[in-house]
Design an enzyme around this catalytic site. Sequence first.
Site, PDB file in Angstrom:
ATOM      1  N   LYS A 123       8.629 -25.965  35.103  1.00  0.00           N
ATOM      2  CA  LYS A 123       8.617 -27.280  35.214  1.00  0.00           C
ATOM      3  C   LYS A 123       8.398 -27.718  33.688  1.00  0.00           C
ATOM      4  CE  LYS A 123       6.653 -31.331  37.475  1.00  0.00           C
ATOM      5  NZ  LYS A 123       5.742 -31.922  38.501  1.00  0.00           N
TER       6      LYS A 123
ATOM      7  N   CYS B  99      10.601 -32.072  40.380  1.00  0.00           N
ATOM      8  CA  CYS B  99       9.947 -33.266  40.813  1.00  0.00           C
ATOM      9  C   CYS B  99      10.084 -34.145  39.254  1.00  0.00           C
ATOM     10  CB  CYS B  99       8.704 -33.051  41.260  1.00  0.00           C
ATOM     11  SG  CYS B  99       7.825 -34.570  41.674  1.00  0.00           S
TER      12      CYS B  99
ATOM     13  N   GLU C 254       8.394 -28.435  45.777  1.00  0.00           N
ATOM     14  CA  GLU C 254       7.661 -27.952  44.718  1.00  0.00           C
ATOM     15  C   GLU C 254       6.544 -27.306  45.475  1.00  0.00           C
ATOM     16  OE1 GLU C 254       5.714 -30.370  41.078  1.00  0.00           O
ATOM     17  OE2 GLU C 254       6.212 -31.586  42.783  1.00  0.00           O
TER      18      GLU C 254
END
Length: 576
Positions: A111, A147, A43
């Site tokens: 994300k 994540c 990330e």
Amino acid sequence: MKIRIAMAQMNATVGDYLINLEKIKKFIDEACNNKADIIIFPELALNGYPPEDLILKTQFLRDSLSGIEEVLKFSKSKDIIIILGAVDWDIESYNAAFIIYEGKLYGNYRKMFLPNYSVFDEKRYFTPGKIPTLIEINNIKLGITICEDIWVPNGPALSLAQHGANIILNLSSSPFYKERDKVRFEMLKTRASELSSWIVYCNIVGGQDELVFDGRSVVINPYGEIEMSAPHFEEGLYLVDIDPLEPTRANLREGKRKHYNTSIYYSDVNTVPIDKKISQKVPLPFIKKESTDTYTQIYLAIKVGITDYIKKNGFKSVVFGLSGGIDSSLVACIASDAIGSNNVLGLIMPSKFSSKESVEDALQLSKNLGIDYEIIPITNIYDCYMEDLKGSFKDLPFDKTEENIQARIRGNIVMAFSNKFGYLALACGNKSEAATGYATLYGDMAGGFSPIKDLYKTDLYKVAKKYNEIHGKEIITKSIFEKAPSAELRPNQKDQDTLPPYEILDEILFKYIDREMSYDELLNEGYDSELLQRIINMVNQNEYKRRQSAPGIKLTERSFGKDRRMPITNKYKPWI
């Protein structure tokens, strides 16, 4: 036919686009040389994590997009799909995974779940994405998550699996703290099993201010078993060959996707087809690095935290007060491992209250480590203070004022060496002291970095013992372990003159700070009410000190700072 995936467990530096791009290109070349079909980066690998308020600077965002352009140019001759974590930006900013192949940008995934707890502030900086994304290569579907997305049970990973993703990629920047990898691995195993999907989890590694990232990238099979795992705290490229039909077999046999959740949380999924051939290869063996024990991990975390803080901030050497106690001894040892003993200077600064044994212990430790040391007695300086202050103090009795003057003299000397020679000054206090205020502001708290400030005293002894075990000899001597902890600021002083025994103190502190248990809850566990009130008062009354302390490495669930944001002005007492 198996697909080969490379995980770039990368140590990125926040804002250093030149170095980060150099590493990214190197990893891509290495993956190509190993015939990988896909390379996945952590990330925000291009930007470093966390970039914090740099995200608010438009030049930083433009530079990020320029970095993507450079990777696009570099990838033109590379037969490998690149999944690169970086900031995306239009009128908003996004935490994104860019999909690149042979010089073409196929799009990106943004994300969807932005963490806003503990050390994370992503809702301050990023706009969440709205749609899950998968890539399709030769009928192989690979979902992309970032994540936090994988931590959410009914999040994007579920929809990706229900839309046919046999492999779910996760780009992560998950920070270390004590026993964190156990929690992380159990979550990933659960997610893989319930979705009947492979999970390829690529985590960043290295130190960034208070945070350290342990890497520990891992591949979990559709049955929830670890097939491959990378080591703790080591940068490197880790390869795995995956059978994309294994999830299909697991799903047909166990029907997990069908019964886990009959509804699709996200009805739309963005599918990105990529025309790439998957070639036959000589199979690679699975490499599984066994997890190291808890206190070895903490030792490695401190070592990496010191190394990267010094290196990334342009320092070369460190200086600190070396008292002969366990705290400064452990700092000396790990700093020596981190940057070399020739870059470590310990200042032994005895006063009239310092024991002969403590000076001897500090000297012996210095010799065992091969570090430089200087003995600078502070008695004359202290006596000058007392003589000059005698009239103002009006013969008032000796108290913490005189104790703290000694600590501040030592802090001044440490900072003088820092200024004169360019050393980074290290503070050597621990979490038990920081919690209770058993430390001198502008004295032993002085420094630019505080490596063990988030390590409870009882754990500190365990890490010190582990240090000797790792090195196979008694570097930290038996006498250092066995002496009663003492600041040695008055005759025959012991820490337990002021504090409860550390075994009891740390137990209560952990429950009150890390687990946020209330006074009533602790009282119900059988602790003495007077003891609890005393400890809680010490914690609450010393927030002003902690707010002025040097940054230090996060090693526990709730470190002081971003993890725990308490008001300085605070009169709340739950027992009233």
